[in-house]
Write an enzyme that holds these catalytic residues in place. Structure first.
Site, PDB file in Angstrom:
ATOM      1  CD  GLU A 174      -3.116   0.737   0.252  1.00 30.97           C
ATOM      2  OE1 GLU A 174      -3.256   1.513  -0.728  1.00 30.97           O
ATOM      3  OE2 GLU A 174      -3.844  -0.249   0.459  1.00 30.97           O
TER       4      GLU A 174
ATOM      5  CG  HIS B  41       7.557   9.025   0.276  1.00 28.68           C
ATOM      6  ND1 HIS B  41       8.737   8.642   0.885  1.00 28.68           N
ATOM      7  CD2 HIS B  41       7.130  10.123   0.938  1.00 28.68           C
ATOM      8  CE1 HIS B  41       8.993   9.479   1.881  1.00 28.68           C
ATOM      9  NE2 HIS B  41       8.037  10.384   1.928  1.00 28.68           N
TER      10      HIS B  41
ATOM     11  CB  SER C 223      11.834   7.431   0.559  1.00 25.91           C
ATOM     12  OG  SER C 223      10.722   6.579   0.679  1.00 25.91           O
TER      13      SER C 223
ATOM     14  CB  SER D 200       6.750   7.707   4.308  1.00 26.91           C
ATOM     15  OG  SER D 200       6.039   6.941   3.345  1.00 26.91           O
TER      16      SER D 200
ATOM     17  CD  GLU E 280       2.913   8.630   1.003  1.00 29.97           C
ATOM     18  OE1 GLU E 280       4.008   8.623   0.423  1.00 29.97           O
ATOM     19  OE2 GLU E 280       1.889   9.178   0.545  1.00 29.97           O
TER      20      GLU E 280
ATOM     21  CB  CYS F 296       3.619   4.141   2.738  1.00 29.01           C
ATOM     22  SG  CYS F 296       5.366   3.653   2.745  1.00 29.01           S
TER      23      CYS F 296
END
Length: 368
Positions: A26, A261, A246, A83, A29, A97
């Site tokens: 996923e 990101h 990142s 992140s 964030e 995230c």
């Protein structure tokens, strides 16, 4: 960002999966921004004096780690395994995230602010995220927005919750709280631009892999990130193995920052850009971000307080103008306690406008 392998500290680890279970990460964030103040006129200190070991322990609760950090006279910048974290004198921004438990770290952040800096009150809270692709994989605290609101309400009386965007497309959730304080800090212009991008161009995705770039700095230059960030910014970044990126940047001698990101897997590609910089036009910077990532779907927000001319200008342009190559499907204006917000959703003009990747997340479509 995403990663499928681990070192001692660098990346999120994932359990071994059955052969028929597809890998998923996923990228979207969870974002928490906290502004602190004191309930008295007693001398206060900066949040930046909180010891590193206390920050590490707080991030353990959120289920992420610090990879590296950089600092100037106004802000501490941390690139995380999931992140970013930014700490300035009276503000904490934590963005995570994956399946992190960001809100579980909230009471610890509040306790540390009071214990080390004498900042015993939260003046403002902003918690936001887009809808998840796989809410079923999130920890219980983050499976739906109603649960998040209930948790935040246990700390903050009279908070406000919003759902912006069509329920048939990607949408964005926001929780805010503001406390009128007896001893407010001197007000400064403040704004924040956030761009959430999904279904990125395949040629772009390859640039954020170890097959294409050697390390973060190589990726920064070859992927075109250097064209987005204002000249003179101090940058530190991470290219994950085998893929994912990142980056944090801050502008010299200020607490202005930018963060990017990227989750580059085609099936669930995602990238985010966030900044509060005032050196260059935010609308022009937005166009550079889109030229770099070439997403098919965009969710944008611009916060601005009443004395941020550049923030208000970006809001007006987002309200009035289309983005080249995109069709705006939704735009909304919200007046919050201390600032205004413009939200907009765009799709590529060749697209149907329906978000096939939008989840069935039952996130309590509530707005105050």
């Amino acid at each position: 960002m995403s990663a499928t392998s681990a070192t001692n500290f660098a990346v999120q680890t994932h359990p071994v999966k059955a052969p028929d279970e597809e890998y998923f990460f996923e990228g979207a964030e969870k974002l928490l921004e906290l502004w602190f103040c004191s309930s008295t006129q007693n001398e206060t200190r900066s949040l930046r004096i909180i010891p590193r070991e206390e920050i590490d322990a707080m991030l353990d609760i959120a289920r992420c780690k610090i990879l590296h950090s950089k600092h100037n006279e106004s802000i501490d910048s941390y690139v995380l395994s999931e992140s970013s974290l930014f700490i300035s004198d009276n503000r904490v921004i934590l963005k995570t995230c994956g399946t992190t438990r960001l809100l579980a770290a909230l009471p610890v952040i509040m306790q540390l602010a009071g214990a080390y800096a004498g900042l015993d009150q939260v003046q403002s809270v902003y918690y936001s995220r887009k809808n998840f692709l796989r809410p079923d994989l999130q920890p219980s605290l983050h499976k739906n927005f109603d649960a998040e609101v209930e948790y935040l309400d246990s700390f903050f009386v009279d908070g406000h919750a919003y759902c912006l965007g069509s329920l048939k497309q990607d949408r964005w959730y926001l929780y805010t709280f503001h406390r009128e304080v007896e001893f407010p800090a001197h007000k400064q212009p403040d704004h924040t631009l956030e761009i959430l991008m999904s279904d990125l161009d395949e040629e772009v995705l390859h640039k954020f892999t170890k097959d294409y770039a050697v390390d973060g700095n190589d990726c920064f230059m070859r992927a075109g990130i250097d064209k987005i960030i204002p000249a003179g910014a101090d940058v530190h970044d991470e290219l994950f193995d085998p893929c994912g990126y990142s980056m944090n940047a801050y502008m010299n001698d200020t607490d202005q920052y930018a963060t990017i990101h990227v989750t580059p897997e085609k099936a669930f590609s995602f990238a985010s850009f966030e900044t509060n910089q005032d050196l260059v036009c935010l609308y022009s910077q937005t166009r550079k971000v889109l030229q770099c990532f070439r997403p098919n779907k965009i969710l944008m927000t611009v916060f601005a307080n009443d004395i941020s001319e550049k923030g208000k200008d970006a809001q007006q342009q987002l309200w009035d103008r289309e983005l080249p190559g995109y069709r705006r499907t939704n735009v909304q204006f919200v007046r919050l306690e201390t600032e205004t917000l413009v939200y907009a959703h765009f799709v590529r003009k060749a697209s149907t406008g329906q978000d096939s990747s939008s989840s069935d997340e039952d996130d309590g479509e509530r707005s105050d």
